[in-house]
Design a protein around this motif. Structure first.
Motif, short mmCIF file in Angstrom:
data_model
loop_
_atom_site.label_atom_id
_atom_site.label_comp_id
_atom_site.label_asym_id
_atom_site.label_seq_id
_atom_site.Cartn_x
_atom_site.Cartn_y
_atom_site.Cartn_z
N LEU A 1 -81.88 -31.52 -9.96
CA LEU A 1 -82.83 -32.63 -10.00
C LEU A 1 -82.13 -33.98 -10.11
CD1 LEU A 1 -85.64 -31.30 -12.37
CD2 LEU A 1 -85.52 -31.24 -9.88
N PRO A 2 -82.77 -35.04 -9.61
CA PRO A 2 -82.24 -36.39 -9.82
C PRO A 2 -82.54 -36.81 -11.26
CG PRO A 2 -84.37 -36.49 -8.73
CD PRO A 2 -84.04 -35.04 -8.88
N GLU A 3 -82.33 -38.07 -11.60
CA GLU A 3 -82.68 -38.57 -12.94
C GLU A 3 -84.21 -38.52 -13.09
OE1 GLU A 3 -82.39 -42.52 -15.78
OE2 GLU A 3 -81.49 -42.59 -13.79
N VAL A 4 -84.66 -37.89 -14.18
CA VAL A 4 -86.10 -37.74 -14.44
C VAL A 4 -86.39 -38.23 -15.87
CG1 VAL A 4 -86.43 -35.80 -12.83
CG2 VAL A 4 -85.80 -35.35 -15.22
N PRO A 5 -87.68 -38.38 -16.25
CA PRO A 5 -88.01 -38.87 -17.59
C PRO A 5 -87.48 -37.94 -18.68
CG PRO A 5 -89.94 -38.96 -16.17
CD PRO A 5 -88.89 -38.19 -15.43
N PRO A 6 -87.21 -38.48 -19.89
CA PRO A 6 -86.69 -37.66 -20.98
C PRO A 6 -87.70 -36.62 -21.45
CG PRO A 6 -87.22 -39.87 -21.76
CD PRO A 6 -87.36 -39.89 -20.28
N ALA A 7 -87.19 -35.58 -22.14
CA ALA A 7 -88.02 -34.45 -22.55
C ALA A 7 -89.12 -34.83 -23.54
CB ALA A 7 -87.13 -33.37 -23.17
N GLU A 8 -88.98 -35.99 -24.22
CA GLU A 8 -89.99 -36.40 -25.20
C GLU A 8 -91.25 -36.93 -24.54
OE1 GLU A 8 -86.86 -37.49 -25.21
OE2 GLU A 8 -86.01 -36.53 -26.99
N THR A 9 -91.15 -37.28 -23.26
CA THR A 9 -92.34 -37.75 -22.56
C THR A 9 -93.05 -36.54 -21.97
OG1 THR A 9 -91.22 -38.00 -20.44
CG2 THR A 9 -91.19 -39.90 -21.91
N LEU A 10 -94.36 -36.66 -21.75
CA LEU A 10 -95.11 -35.53 -21.21
C LEU A 10 -94.62 -35.16 -19.81
CD1 LEU A 10 -97.37 -33.49 -21.57
CD2 LEU A 10 -99.00 -35.22 -20.78
N SER A 11 -94.31 -36.16 -18.98
CA SER A 11 -93.82 -35.85 -17.63
C SER A 11 -92.49 -35.11 -17.71
CB SER A 11 -93.72 -37.11 -16.78
OG SER A 11 -93.06 -38.13 -17.49
N GLY A 12 -91.61 -35.55 -18.62
CA GLY A 12 -90.33 -34.88 -18.79
C GLY A 12 -90.50 -33.45 -19.27
N ARG A 13 -91.47 -33.26 -20.16
CA ARG A 13 -91.75 -31.92 -20.70
C ARG A 13 -92.23 -30.98 -19.58
NH1 ARG A 13 -96.55 -31.63 -24.82
NH2 ARG A 13 -97.29 -29.62 -24.08
N ILE A 14 -93.11 -31.50 -18.74
CA ILE A 14 -93.67 -30.67 -17.65
C ILE A 14 -92.56 -30.27 -16.67
CG2 ILE A 14 -95.21 -30.73 -15.63
CD1 ILE A 14 -97.06 -32.54 -17.33
N ILE A 15 -91.69 -31.23 -16.34
CA ILE A 15 -90.60 -30.94 -15.40
C ILE A 15 -89.70 -29.84 -15.96
CG2 ILE A 15 -88.49 -31.90 -14.35
CD1 ILE A 15 -90.07 -34.62 -14.20
N ARG A 16 -89.35 -29.94 -17.27
CA ARG A 16 -88.48 -28.92 -17.88
C ARG A 16 -89.18 -27.56 -17.95
NH1 ARG A 16 -87.24 -33.74 -18.73
NH2 ARG A 16 -85.11 -34.48 -19.12
N GLN A 17 -90.46 -27.59 -18.20
CA GLN A 17 -91.23 -26.33 -18.25
C GLN A 17 -91.22 -25.64 -16.88
OE1 GLN A 17 -94.45 -27.16 -20.89
NE2 GLN A 17 -95.69 -25.50 -20.07
N LEU A 18 -91.37 -26.45 -15.82
CA LEU A 18 -91.36 -25.88 -14.46
C LEU A 18 -89.97 -25.36 -14.10
CD1 LEU A 18 -93.68 -28.50 -12.72
CD2 LEU A 18 -94.17 -26.08 -13.09
N GLN A 19 -88.94 -26.03 -14.59
CA GLN A 19 -87.57 -25.55 -14.35
C GLN A 19 -87.36 -24.18 -15.02
OE1 GLN A 19 -85.18 -28.98 -15.74
NE2 GLN A 19 -84.01 -28.72 -13.86
N GLN A 20 -87.84 -24.06 -16.26
CA GLN A 20 -87.68 -22.81 -17.00
C GLN A 20 -88.44 -21.70 -16.32
OE1 GLN A 20 -88.83 -23.66 -21.00
NE2 GLN A 20 -86.71 -23.89 -21.69
N ARG A 21 -89.66 -22.01 -15.89
CA ARG A 21 -90.50 -21.01 -15.22
C ARG A 21 -89.78 -20.51 -13.96
NH1 ARG A 21 -96.42 -22.99 -13.59
NH2 ARG A 21 -96.51 -23.64 -15.76
N ASN A 22 -89.10 -21.44 -13.26
CA ASN A 22 -88.38 -21.09 -12.03
C ASN A 22 -87.19 -20.17 -12.34
OD1 ASN A 22 -87.72 -21.48 -9.16
ND2 ASN A 22 -85.93 -22.58 -9.98
N MET A 23 -86.51 -20.49 -13.46
CA MET A 23 -85.32 -19.69 -13.82
C MET A 23 -85.72 -18.27 -14.21
SD MET A 23 -82.48 -21.96 -15.78
CE MET A 23 -83.51 -22.48 -17.12
N GLN A 24 -86.90 -18.16 -14.84
CA GLN A 24 -87.35 -16.84 -15.27
C GLN A 24 -87.92 -16.05 -14.10
OE1 GLN A 24 -89.99 -18.29 -18.24
NE2 GLN A 24 -88.40 -18.56 -19.78
N GLY A 25 -88.02 -16.74 -12.94
CA GLY A 25 -88.50 -16.08 -11.73
C GLY A 25 -89.96 -15.82 -11.79
#
Ligand SMILES: [Zn+2]
Length: 265
Positions: free
Chosen positions: A241-265
């Motif tokens: 990913l490029p630079e995205v909002p930090p994890a403390e923001t809701l958008s940053g949280r959603i992006i990280r959640q989608l990344q994790q979901r992708n890693m878990q397949g």
């Protein structure tokens, strides 16, 4: 002028959210001032103070329209608290929004008379025509859209080059959050989505938004950016990913959640 009454004792310590022009006064070590009224570095009149709630068994106070502190470096965006303490950020968000409400509701929008505060709820009332106002809250939807292995990210025309986030937009009158999400995505990047799923919400006091977050699956359509709003948008590999909002923001949280979901397949 709106008056708000509060009983204060000089010896009771509290947290002080001092607000001026949408900014927050922080101590030299970037903390919310804490202590008794007498120990505060600034002179405060009782009519400047509103009680916001309690934190760690101590009252949190808003001090509004403070113009006695001249040191510019002491005034900060509430954003600086977000990464430090989520609860204090929430109080700061409330302080900023209440201060803005008091500042912008001194006169009635219907008849122009002076308004006063209701003493049992946070509302401004016009005694002449009965018009009553509550602090304004603007709901906003954030949508993290994925297709296998990829996420759709966009750069707003307001953001610097290289900084991307998920799509965002304000809810319009008489619209559900879900309708707003579908409409905003279509307007901003021209694609259709399905399977909207609610993630969470976050108060965002810049100046009075309430962010609500969703994930969605891509359905169809080619990316077409909305002129004036979206500078660029593209599908990104969730592992790169490029630079995205930090994890403390809701958008940053959603992006990280989608990344994790992708890693878990
Ligand atoms: Zn009125």
């Amino acid at each position: 002028m709106i008056k708000h009454s509060i009983t204060l004792t000089n010896d009771k310590p509290g947290f002080w959210f001092i607000v001026n022009k949408g900014r927050l006064y922080l101590t030299s070590d970037s903390q919310v001032p804490q202590g008794t009224l007498a120990t505060l570095a600034v002179a405060v009149e009782p009519e400047q103070i509103c009680w916001l709630g309690d934190y760690q068994q101590q009252p949190c106070y808003l001090v509004i329209d403070h113009d006695q502190i001249v040191d510019e470096s002491s005034w900060h965006s509430a954003r600086s608290l977000l990464t430090k303490n989520e609860i204090l950020f929430q109080f700061a968000a409330r302080a900023l929004q209440v201060a803005l409400f008091l500042q912008t509701h001194r006169f009635c929008g219907q008849c122009g008379s002076a308004m006063h505060l209701v003493n049992w709820e946070l509302a401004a009332l016009c005694s002449k025509c009965g018009h009553r106002c509550y602090p304004r809250i603007a709901p906003c939807v954030l949508v993290g859209i994925t297709r296998p292995g990829q996420i759709l990210l966009a750069r707003s025309t307001r953001h610097k080059a290289g900084f991307f986030s998920i799509l965002a937009g304000f809810v319009e009158s008489a619209e559900t959050l879900e309708q707003a999400a579908v409409r905003e995505v279509k307007e901003e990047v021209g694609v259709d989505i399905v399977n909207l799923s609610y993630i969470g919400s976050q108060p965002w006091p810049f100046p009075h938004s309430l962010m609500t977050g969703f994930t969605a699956d891509y359905l169809s359509g080619e990316i077409v950016c909305q002129p004036n709003e979206i500078a660029e948008a593209a599908w990104f590999d969730l592992n790169d990913l490029p630079e995205v909002p930090p994890a403390e923001t809701l958008s940053g949280r959603i992006i990280r959640q989608l990344q994790q979901r992708n890693m878990q397949g």
